[in-house]
Design an enzyme around this catalytic site. Structure first.
Site, PDB file in Angstrom:
ATOM      1  CG  ASN A 199      -1.828   1.169   1.390  1.00 11.94           C
ATOM      2  OD1 ASN A 199      -2.309   1.519   0.301  1.00 11.94           O
ATOM      3  ND2 ASN A 199      -1.808   1.714   2.474  1.00 11.94           N
ATOM      4  CG  HIS A 230      -0.422   6.191   4.833  1.00 10.45           C
ATOM      5  ND1 HIS A 230      -1.719   6.354   5.064  1.00 10.45           N
ATOM      6  CD2 HIS A 230       0.118   7.114   5.745  1.00 10.45           C
ATOM      7  CE1 HIS A 230      -2.016   7.238   5.978  1.00 10.45           C
ATOM      8  NE2 HIS A 230      -1.017   7.420   6.400  1.00 10.45           N
TER       9      HIS A 230
END
Ligand code: GRF
Length: 197
Positions: free
Chosen positions: A100, A102
């Site tokens: 991911n 971020h």
């Protein structure tokens, strides 16, 4: 080797991954109106919308999502502006190959509205992080980060734009390292094979 990218909206990180030549097998969104789906289709990439409102609960949505992902047998699954909390079962199924991006220097500012919070806290350095996804939100082993200065006249929008430029640089780097087998994950620590990149 291929990867599947999950998006919920604009998909600028997905676009950056595509433009960097990563082997994207498919793009999947929980939001049928996500602009990123149109971009993928225009570039001949299979694009699926799976609307989470059409499912009775998180578990059945996550199972349906996993079925689509697994139909491509990807080596890597990348969350890119994907705005859903994923169940532990889902995360466990992709553990070690789910990443991911971020928009903060984790562990600072997990969660939402990171740029507003960075300005409120008066930090002088801000940035973005690519990490492996674990069941603890925004807390997985860190793969790569980029830092940018916070300027006196920054607004959340100007800060977000400067961070986003770095996101588009480090996400393809992280995905390439992973697909080239350059990443080793031991406990909570990631080593990149490149002695100096
Ligand atoms: C970006 O700030 C990204 O860090 C976060 O979602 C925002 C939108 O990403 N995960 P994208 O433009 O949809 O890739």
């Amino acid at each position: 080797k291929s990867m599947v990218i999950l998006i919920s909206g604009r998909g600028s990180n997905m676009q950056a991954l595509l433009k960097a030549g990563l082997p994207v097998a498919a793009v999947i969104s929980n939001n049928p109106t996500a602009e990123g789906l149109a971009f993928a289709r225009e570039h001949g990439i299979p694009a699926h919308a799976i609307d989470h409102h059409a499912f009775p609960d998180r578990k059945t949505f996550d199972n349906a999502l996993a079925e689509i992902i697994d139909s491509y047998q990807p080596h890597l699954v990348a969350l890119a502006g994907f705005m859903r909390i994923l169940s532990e079962t889902f995360v466990d199924h992709y553990q070690g190959r789910l990443i991911n991006i971020h928009p903060s220097l984790l562990p600072a500012f997990p969660g939402l509205d990171t740029h507003t919070r960075a300005l409120q806290e008066g930090v002088k350095i801000h940035g973005c992080t690519v990490h492996f996804v674990t069941s603890q939100l925004d807390h997985g082993p860190i793969i790569i980060q980029a830092a940018i200065p916070v300027l006196a006249d920054d607004t959340p929008a100007t800060l977000a734009a400067r961070v986003l430029t770095q996101e588009h640089r480090i996400y393809p780097q992280a995905a390439n390292w992973f697909l080239q087998g350059q990443l080793t994950l031991t406990e909570n620590h990631v080593e990149t094979g490149m002695a100096c990149d």
